[in-house]
Design an enzyme around this catalytic site. Sequence first.
Site, short mmCIF file in Angstrom:
data_model
loop_
_atom_site.label_atom_id
_atom_site.label_comp_id
_atom_site.label_asym_id
_atom_site.label_seq_id
_atom_site.Cartn_x
_atom_site.Cartn_y
_atom_site.Cartn_z
N HIS A 314 7.43 -24.38 38.13
CA HIS A 314 6.74 -23.65 37.06
C HIS A 314 7.60 -23.43 35.83
CE1 HIS A 314 3.20 -22.31 39.44
NE2 HIS A 314 4.05 -22.44 40.44
N LYS A 497 1.64 -11.67 26.84
CA LYS A 497 2.34 -12.47 27.84
C LYS A 497 3.70 -11.81 28.10
CE LYS A 497 1.85 -16.04 24.98
NZ LYS A 497 1.30 -17.07 25.83
N ARG A 498 4.44 -12.27 29.12
CA ARG A 498 5.78 -11.71 29.33
C ARG A 498 6.59 -11.84 28.04
NH1 ARG A 498 8.99 -14.90 33.02
NH2 ARG A 498 7.53 -16.53 32.52
N LYS A 503 8.93 -17.75 24.23
CA LYS A 503 7.52 -17.54 23.87
C LYS A 503 7.38 -17.11 22.41
CE LYS A 503 6.31 -16.23 28.63
NZ LYS A 503 5.27 -17.17 29.08
N THR A 604 -1.44 -19.91 30.97
CA THR A 604 -2.77 -19.77 31.55
C THR A 604 -3.59 -18.77 30.73
OG1 THR A 604 -1.76 -18.24 33.11
CG2 THR A 604 -2.31 -20.44 33.94
N LYS A 608 -7.72 -18.57 29.32
CA LYS A 608 -8.63 -17.42 29.41
C LYS A 608 -9.18 -17.07 28.02
CE LYS A 608 -5.62 -15.89 33.08
NZ LYS A 608 -4.39 -15.14 33.36
C1 26V Z 1 11.95 -16.76 37.51
C2 26V Z 1 12.79 -15.72 37.58
C3 26V Z 1 14.21 -16.01 37.56
C4 26V Z 1 15.03 -14.84 37.92
C5 26V Z 1 14.51 -13.58 37.33
C6 26V Z 1 13.13 -13.27 37.73
C7 26V Z 1 12.29 -14.42 37.63
C8 26V Z 1 10.96 -14.24 37.64
C9 26V Z 1 10.11 -15.29 37.59
C10 26V Z 1 10.61 -16.54 37.51
C11 26V Z 1 9.72 -17.67 37.49
C12 26V Z 1 9.09 -17.80 36.20
C13 26V Z 1 8.22 -18.93 36.31
C14 26V Z 1 6.90 -18.64 35.68
O1 26V Z 1 6.35 -17.57 35.70
N1 26V Z 1 6.39 -19.69 35.12
C15 26V Z 1 5.11 -19.65 34.48
O2 26V Z 1 4.19 -20.21 35.42
C16 26V Z 1 2.89 -20.24 34.89
C17 26V Z 1 1.98 -20.73 35.97
O3 26V Z 1 2.27 -22.05 36.28
C18 26V Z 1 2.85 -21.12 33.66
O4 26V Z 1 1.56 -21.08 33.12
C19 26V Z 1 3.84 -20.63 32.62
O5 26V Z 1 3.89 -21.52 31.55
C20 26V Z 1 5.20 -20.50 33.24
O6 26V Z 1 6.11 -19.88 32.35
#
Ligand code: 26V
Length: 766
Positions: A314, A497-498, A503, A604, A608
């Site tokens: 992701h 968004k986050r 972003k 995503t 929406k």
């Molecule tokens: C990674 C980490 C790394 C350590 C700190 C905490 C943390 C939290 C989450 C993540 C994973 C982030 C990956 C993520 O959310 N990706 C998003 O996934 C969506 C669904 O596929 C996608 O639409 C977004 O573009 C993508 O940023």
Amino acid sequence: MDVKTRLPELAQARYGLELSQCSDSQLYHCLLQLTQELASARPAPSGDRKLYYFSAEFLIGKLLSNNLLALGIYDEVNAILTECGRALSAIEDVEPEPSLGNGGLGRLAACFLDSIAALGLNGDGVGLNYHYGLFEQKFQHNKQTERPNPWIEDESWLIPTGVEFEVPFGFGPVKAKLFDIAVPGAHTATAGRLHLFDVEAPAPAPQEGIDFNKSDLPARLTSFLYPDDSNEAGRLLRVYQQYFMVSAGAQLVLKELEERGCALNTLSDHVVIQINDTHPSMVIPELVRLLTGRGLSMDEAVEQVSKTCAYTNHTILAEALEKWPLSFIEKAAPQLTPILRELDRRAKAAHTDPKVAVIQGEEGKEIVHMAHLDIHYSRSVNGVAALHTEILKNSELKPFYDIYPAKFNNKTNGVTLRRWLEVCNPQLASLLDECVGRGWRRDPDQLNKLMEFAGDSAVLDRMLAIKAEKKRELADVFAREQGITLDPESVFDIQVKRLHEYKRQQMNALYVIHKYLEIKGGKTPQRPVTVLFGAKAAPAYVMAKHIIHLILCLRKLIESDPQARPWLHVAMVENYNVTWAERVIPACDISEQISLASKEASGTGNMKFMANGAVTLGTLDGANVEIAELVGPDNIYTFGAKSDEVIRMYAGEGEKKGADGRSYLPLDHYHRPAVERLVDFLVSPELLGVGDPAALATLWRDMKNKDWFMAMLDVEDYIAARDRAIADYGDRTAWAKKMLVNTAKSGYFSSDRTIAQYDRDIWQLK
Ligand code: 26V
């Protein structure tokens, strides 16, 4: 079960009251019980092969409306409530939103569960039951503060199952107790399950903030999602949490396999495990351990596991690709170390390129590259949008693609239109019913038929009227819950968004500064614009918090300026979550999707917004590329550098190269006059007068000298595109047509389509 009889019966049995005498809270609890009864009466879908979707996050949102819809009793319940003078929306206000996710990855997992259930596929989710969630965001002195976000009440959607497993940590065993949330499928008579593991004696919430004693592990494993990892104790806790999830999950998988009477060496015939990003990757060595422990040879176990697991990537942000020191895993789950060494040995024996090793680094400092583990020992590796998958294949994961070309595949994300259109925008949903019939609810491609109405002024007027109504609804709830006045007559330009630098919320803020300076310079804008943000920043992500501070300071400055106030509003949703998303998205005119090209895997939210008739203003990144192809250039505003240019700049290709290796030289961009005055405004007397000078100066220095995500590269093009969109908004008919095309083309982004593709290409469940 007859709802008309059962609901009053419940009100009598629980409270000795007629429905009309019940409080909203009492009605909520009656409906909760009714829904639970109906959902738990539904059997699991049939099918010899079962999917387990392992994910650290499931951002499921409130469940009442969604479940009523899936059970097919939404309209009936609504009618009963209306009859006694009540509104479902007020009742749903009582429901706490489960706090089991963070952003896109977690919301995707929730949309997927909804679609898996709707398609009647035999699949469940596996995750953790975090008691205090990510955190609840509060704004104080124009800054984000965090506090626990408790959401579990005595009566909730959680169903205790009585199932327990022991998770063997280095310090001793911890019991994992299983709770389930039922996931009734729309258009079927079956239900899936979200399996959430919890500790036996969860610790109470910390008194202040979200910091807590990380040593009391057995009680703390399910306190928070992503506890602060800025120090070693926090990072170690994440490894403990991940192992807790996957060990209990793997035991559940094998228990159910045995209950079905299947031999362990047929695991891959009967089970598929989808690994949602790398947080659940330790399920691979854990399954190998459990299988060898139960008599399979190492060869057999590795073969079965590799044929059972599939991995979804992701993100391509290097800092988000998880790598754990082997010493952490050794401490948390020492029994995994020999398995990981064996898996690494096998990978190294087969592939000499050190870039594809599972364990890298010298002895004593070895790190485990979780994504590498996934790719070697899974049968499928997928990206989440066409562009993202291409980038994985051609650059980010190229050495792996060279080895395993057949494993790589794309599954463009999708969203459940049940929640993101039917529930959150019933007005638009019924207009669609009138125009194209109700078939789109089952087969979203039928939304395409709306194109026939692109020249129908009555339909276009209805689209505009619905948008105006959703904007008023949002303004009302903003006033009520956050004490903020929004002008529904203005253009609603929204970025939710986050918070992350890639972003580029900071670039959006630069636009606000541009508009503000124009107004102060005597140039009256075309029309009033409301710039709305919603975002949580990771507690330890300093720059992200500074960007929130900048936005809140801009808001304060502009609100207190009588010259600017009629034209420009800045607002930020406090504690943006799924509930807010359901209110904000239907009210949006312009959807901001402005990540630096190549960095947003998919997005995503963009889908929406599109379904709800917002027009995208975006870079050609992630799924925006596919949105642009579908709606055509007249119905989207694109701008900025393309992904291949950006990738080249990071690689340092070009004439000049900076000290950080890129051929993007921030100062060259900063010194363009139109850019410099915007960036310098961060440290202007006006802004310093309302904000924290140290935070603003840090942000200013960072943008000017580093600008890692190249906001200054695209900002001029962005301003031009955004001004064009706002000007075009004035031609209401032409704009309504853009809205209509966006809704008409959004069927492709239904998660039902995505899930059907996962099933066809990877899972083969039926
Ligand atoms: C990674 C980490 C790394 C350590 C700190 C905490 C943390 C939290 C989450 C993540 C994973 C982030 C990956 C993520 O959310 N990706 C998003 O996934 C969506 C669904 O596929 C996608 O639409 C977004 O573009 C993508 O940023």
